[in-house]
Design a protein around this motif. Structure first.
Motif, PDB file in Angstrom:
ATOM      1  N   SER A   6       0.816  -1.215   0.000  1.00 25.54           N
ATOM      2  CA  SER A   6       0.000   0.000   0.000  1.00 25.54           C
ATOM      3  C   SER A   6       0.850   1.266   0.000  1.00 25.54           C
ATOM      4  N   ARG A   7       2.145   1.117  -0.191  1.00 24.11           N
ATOM      5  CA  ARG A   7       3.070   2.252  -0.208  1.00 24.11           C
ATOM      6  C   ARG A   7       3.054   2.966  -1.550  1.00 24.11           C
ATOM      7  N   GLY A   8       3.517   4.196  -1.554  1.00 26.93           N
ATOM      8  CA  GLY A   8       3.530   5.093  -2.700  1.00 26.93           C
ATOM      9  C   GLY A   8       3.766   4.501  -4.066  1.00 26.93           C
ATOM     10  N   PRO A   9       4.903   3.856  -4.307  1.00 28.98           N
ATOM     11  CA  PRO A   9       5.158   3.405  -5.670  1.00 28.98           C
ATOM     12  C   PRO A   9       4.215   2.301  -6.130  1.00 28.98           C
ATOM     13  N   GLY A  21       6.515   2.380 -18.299  1.00 26.35           N
ATOM     14  CA  GLY A  21       7.745   1.724 -17.880  1.00 26.35           C
ATOM     15  C   GLY A  21       8.374   2.326 -16.635  1.00 26.35           C
ATOM     16  N   VAL A  22       7.961   3.530 -16.269  1.00 22.33           N
ATOM     17  CA  VAL A  22       8.502   4.208 -15.090  1.00 22.33           C
ATOM     18  C   VAL A  22       7.463   5.197 -14.577  1.00 22.33           C
ATOM     19  N   LYS A  23       7.428   5.384 -13.280  1.00 18.89           N
ATOM     20  CA  LYS A  23       6.643   6.479 -12.703  1.00 18.89           C
ATOM     21  C   LYS A  23       7.492   7.129 -11.629  1.00 18.89           C
ATOM     22  N   TYR A  24       7.192   8.365 -11.365  1.00 20.62           N
ATOM     23  CA  TYR A  24       7.982   9.150 -10.422  1.00 20.62           C
ATOM     24  C   TYR A  24       7.149   9.458  -9.195  1.00 20.62           C
ATOM     25  N   VAL A  25       7.757   9.256  -8.047  1.00 21.39           N
ATOM     26  CA  VAL A  25       7.113   9.545  -6.772  1.00 21.39           C
ATOM     27  C   VAL A  25       7.896  10.670  -6.119  1.00 21.39           C
ATOM     28  N   GLU A  26       7.182  11.715  -5.727  1.00 22.42           N
ATOM     29  CA  GLU A  26       7.859  12.873  -5.137  1.00 22.42           C
ATOM     30  C   GLU A  26       8.220  12.611  -3.676  1.00 22.42           C
ATOM     31  N   ASN A  27       9.468  12.901  -3.332  1.00 20.99           N
ATOM     32  CA  ASN A  27       9.921  12.866  -1.951  1.00 20.99           C
ATOM     33  C   ASN A  27       9.387  14.135  -1.287  1.00 20.99           C
ATOM     34  N   GLY A  28       8.577  13.959  -0.257  1.00 21.21           N
ATOM     35  CA  GLY A  28       7.923  15.092   0.394  1.00 21.21           C
ATOM     36  C   GLY A  28       8.881  16.116   0.982  1.00 21.21           C
ATOM     37  N   ARG A  29      10.044  15.669   1.441  1.00 26.96           N
ATOM     38  CA  ARG A  29      10.988  16.600   2.053  1.00 26.96           C
ATOM     39  C   ARG A  29      11.874  17.284   1.035  1.00 26.96           C
ATOM     40  N   LYS A  31      11.534  17.136  -2.396  1.00 29.49           N
ATOM     41  CA  LYS A  31      10.825  17.460  -3.637  1.00 29.49           C
ATOM     42  C   LYS A  31      11.446  16.777  -4.864  1.00 29.49           C
ATOM     43  N   GLN A  32      12.374  15.839  -4.638  1.00 30.29           N
ATOM     44  CA  GLN A  32      12.942  15.077  -5.743  1.00 30.29           C
ATOM     45  C   GLN A  32      11.873  14.148  -6.304  1.00 30.29           C
ATOM     46  N   HIS A  33      11.938  13.916  -7.597  1.00 33.14           N
ATOM     47  CA  HIS A  33      11.043  12.960  -8.244  1.00 33.14           C
ATOM     48  C   HIS A  33      11.825  11.667  -8.429  1.00 33.14           C
ATOM     49  N   MET A  34      11.488  10.678  -7.613  1.00 33.29           N
ATOM     50  CA  MET A  34      12.231   9.427  -7.557  1.00 33.29           C
ATOM     51  C   MET A  34      11.651   8.435  -8.564  1.00 33.29           C
ATOM     52  N   PRO A  35      12.496   7.909  -9.473  1.00 36.95           N
ATOM     53  CA  PRO A  35      11.986   6.969 -10.475  1.00 36.95           C
ATOM     54  C   PRO A  35      11.742   5.579  -9.886  1.00 36.95           C
ATOM     55  N   HIS A  36      10.621   5.018 -10.252  1.00 35.00           N
ATOM     56  CA  HIS A  36      10.288   3.639  -9.901  1.00 35.00           C
ATOM     57  C   HIS A  36       9.929   2.941 -11.209  1.00 35.00           C
ATOM     58  N   TYR A  37      10.768   2.015 -11.614  1.00 40.43           N
ATOM     59  CA  TYR A  37      10.559   1.307 -12.868  1.00 40.43           C
ATOM     60  C   TYR A  37       9.545   0.183 -12.671  1.00 40.43           C
ATOM     61  N   TYR A  38       8.796  -0.123 -13.712  1.00 39.29           N
ATOM     62  CA  TYR A  38       7.731  -1.118 -13.637  1.00 39.29           C
ATOM     63  C   TYR A  38       8.249  -2.472 -13.154  1.00 39.29           C
ATOM     64  N   GLN A  39       9.486  -2.779 -13.437  1.00 37.58           N
ATOM     65  CA  GLN A  39      10.077  -4.035 -12.979  1.00 37.58           C
ATOM     66  C   GLN A  39       9.984  -4.148 -11.456  1.00 37.58           C
TER      67      GLN A  39
END
Length: 130
Positions: A6-9, A21-29, A31-39
């Motif tokens: 149930s976590r963000g990515p 193939g990838v989505k980005y989750v913003e780090n709340g502190r 503001k970086q957009h962290m890539p999470h690949y579908y794999q």
């Protein structure tokens, strides 16, 4: 709840994630957009039973330490209490007025650790020495 699925990515539009193939989750502190690949999702689904937190902590045979700040806005304090409840071998320590990073930040530019992080270090040291 302490449930990795149930976590963000792992939440949101899975089909869009698969297509892109990838989505980005913003780090709340930061503001970086962290890539999470579908794999990442495929690996999680293939190993979901093994990666279930409740099952893992319920089966631990050794003591473990849970340290949580009561001002953590990233992970709810009830998750620490839930982890503790699932295992008879855990020690739960709550640090008052401590946030998710125990009142520190990235990058670290101070000459000393925060009082909250100092308490974390003391707790870990005492736990290891037990």
């Amino acid at each position: 709840m302490s449930d990795y699925g149930s976590r963000g990515p792992l939440i949101g539009n899975i089909e869009e994630w698969k297509k892109d193939g990838v989505k980005y989750v913003e780090n709340g502190r930061t503001k970086q957009h962290m890539p999470h690949y579908y794999q990442f999702y495929e690996d999680f689904k293939a190993n979901e039973e093994r990666l279930t937190i409740k099952r893992a902590v319920s089966n631990l045979k050794i003591p473990y330490l849970i340290i949580h700040g009561d001002a953590d806005t990233s992970v709810a304090i009830n998750e620490a209490h839930q982890l503790h409840k699932w295992s008879g071998k855990s020690n739960l320590e709550i640090i008052e007025d401590a946030d998710h990073v125990f009142n520190t930040k990235h990058p670290w530019d101070a000459n000393a650790v925060s009082p909250a992080l100092k308490r974390v270090i003391e707790l870990i040291d005492a736990f290891i020495k037990e």
